[in-house]
Design an enzyme around this catalytic site. Structure first.
Site, mmCIF file in Angstrom:
data_model
loop_
_atom_site.group_PDB
_atom_site.id
_atom_site.type_symbol
_atom_site.label_atom_id
_atom_site.label_comp_id
_atom_site.label_asym_id
_atom_site.label_seq_id
_atom_site.Cartn_x
_atom_site.Cartn_y
_atom_site.Cartn_z
ATOM 1 N N ARG A 21 0.826 -1.213 0.000
ATOM 2 C CA ARG A 21 0.000 0.000 0.000
ATOM 3 C C ARG A 21 0.857 1.260 0.000
ATOM 4 O O ARG A 21 0.510 2.252 -0.654
ATOM 5 C CB ARG A 21 -0.936 -0.001 1.213
ATOM 6 C CG ARG A 21 -2.106 -0.972 1.084
ATOM 7 C CD ARG A 21 -3.156 -0.726 2.153
ATOM 8 N NE ARG A 21 -2.697 -1.129 3.479
ATOM 9 C CZ ARG A 21 -2.861 -2.348 3.979
ATOM 10 N NH1 ARG A 21 -3.459 -3.281 3.255
ATOM 11 N NH2 ARG A 21 -2.431 -2.640 5.192
ATOM 12 N N CYS A 42 -3.405 -17.019 17.514
ATOM 13 C CA CYS A 42 -4.076 -16.848 18.804
ATOM 14 C C CYS A 42 -5.380 -17.635 18.887
ATOM 15 O O CYS A 42 -5.876 -17.896 19.982
ATOM 16 C CB CYS A 42 -4.348 -15.368 19.061
ATOM 17 S SG CYS A 42 -2.847 -14.365 19.119
#
Length: 442
Positions: A21, A42
């Site tokens: 980006r 996680c």
């Protein structure tokens, strides 16, 4: 600009996307040894427990699609085996064919993560044994549970991952024993908090072996140093991780006191063309100003932003880390920010502690919870040095307020004046955070 990123999980895949980006014309190569990229590490304990039924929900983007949509050359099942800083090249091995080749770079980003610490135990091969660090580790555990239908297990280590695994094995109906060298779970937190966690685990039928460790394994029995024998179907170790810094060491980059790669506030190593992020990066602690290495996803993502901004000549400095963390344990949530009581004593701080235990919201409202908050503050300046909370509702909200207060250099007394949102389903006219501030003045 040619940019090579080594490691394609949380930090690596994120920094690749962010660089695309900020530098739309850069040549970006992302290299990972796994077959997957950017998966949600996680979430793995919750897949094991069946709370997340579809493992693909944490599986990360398809590497081929990721490569095509972002114009990022993505090499999975490849490993960077060496770095030549003089020629600015890396040697890459295709793990499927053993073919090796070189790729040149202008900027190199190391996001190589960690690997699980494996105990040295006589007879370890006698019993099904697992660690949990990668998506493949998770798949191996799930496959074993689904096919073998074990009835019992033992978990070594009572840190964040250890207790999450315990909960999820219990959730699957497996009788679970927790083995700890120390005398309490979650030893990084204050005893008053961990006592609450212990009672919650005991209420959910977890078996505990404190101040003990495995001496050897005989068949399906764990022979403990204290003399007892635990019969179990399988064993899981969650006793810490070791940073994957071999590439950095072999290429002569500086390794710090935390065993991480030393970086500056822009994540540059002592070679300005090489950056390090994620689990391997040694940063700075917010409270002490000393080196700190944090192995959590938020920090890797923030570091990815710091690197992409620096490469785009829009530099943003990395703040020191508070090490904010939170976990779910059965009906409870527990979290901490900054230093614990034992850490503050070890560092020689002159501090006081204020605690508040009470309801999270109006007691007359049907859905009210309880919370225990502990805040440590400098006795002279009143600056907040650390905080912890445990409860069955609203812990994340209060912890995040305390994080913001610490980063805003507020004193513990300022907590009383915070104009926090109030409605009976959510809080009380004096929120638990306000009460901490009031109590600090008593």
């Amino acid at each position: 600009m040619k940019i090579i990123i080594v490691g394609a999980i949380a930090g690596g895949s994120t920094v690749a996307s962010q660089i695309r980006r900020t530098l739309p014309n850069a040549s970006i190569t992302l290299i990972g040894s796994d077959s997957r990229i950017g998966y949600g590490s996680c979430g793995m304990p919750f897949v094991i427990g069946g709370l997340i039924e579809d493992k693909e929900k944490i599986g990360g983007p398809n590497p081929k699609r990721f490569s095509e949509t972002r114009n990022i050359r993505t090499l999975v099942k490849h490993q960077v085996t060496s770095i030549n800083r003089k020629s600015k090249t890396v040697e890459v091995c295709n793990l499927e064919t053993n073919e090796t080749f070189q790729v040149s770079y202008d900027k190199l980003i190391l996001s190589t993560g960690c690997h699980s610490r494996v105990p040295s135990l006589k007879g370890l091969g006698d019993l099904p044994f697992f660690t949990l660090k990668s998506y493949a580790d998770m798949e191996e555990i799930v496959r074993y549970l689904d096919t073998e239908k074990p009835q019992s297990c033992a978990v070594m280590g009572g840190g964040f991952i250890g207790i999450e695994l315990v909960e999820n094995f219990i959730r699957r109906g497996i009788q679970t024993a927790l083995i700890l060298r120390g005398n309490r779970v979650m030893s990084s937190m204050d005893k008053e908090i961990t006592d609450v966690l212990y009672e919650e685990m005991k209420a959910n039928d977890v078996d505990f072996y404190f101040n003990d460790e495995i001496e050897r394994i005989e068949g399906n029995r764990l022979i403990m140093k204290n003399g007892v024998a635990i019969k179990t179907d399988f064993l899981v170790a969650s006793i810490g991780v070791i940073p994957n810094t071999s590439l950095a060491i072999e290429s002569g980059l500086t390794i710090g006191v935390t065993d991480g790669v030393v970086v500056n506030e822009y994540m540059q190593t002592d070679d300005p063309d090489i950056y390090a992020i994620g689990d391997i990066a040694e940063c700075i602690d917010w409270v002490t100003g000393k080196p700190k290495r944090v192995q959590l996803a938020w920090h890797a993502h923030r570091q990815a932003f710091i690197v992409s901004s620096h490469l785009a000549d829009r530099p943003v400095k990395l703040n020191p880390f508070l090490g904010t963390t939170i976990t779910k344990l059965f009906s409870l949530t527990a979290g901490m920010v900054g230093l614990s009581e034992q850490d503050l004593r070890a560092e020689g701080f002159d501090f006081d502690t204020v605690s508040h235990e009470g309801r999270t919201n109006a007691g007359y409202y049907p859905d009210h919870g309880t919370i225990l908050i502990r805040v440590h503050f400098d006795r002279n300046t009143r600056q907040i040095l650390g905080a912890q909370a445990v409860g069955n509702k609203g812990v994340d909200k209060r912890l995040d307020i305390l994080v913001t207060a610490m980063m805003g250099n507020m004193t513990v007394d300022d907590l009383a004046a915070l104009e926090l949102s109030y409605s009976p389903p959510y809080s009380s006219p004096k929120d638990p955070i306000n009460l901490v501030g009031y109590k600090a003045n008593l």
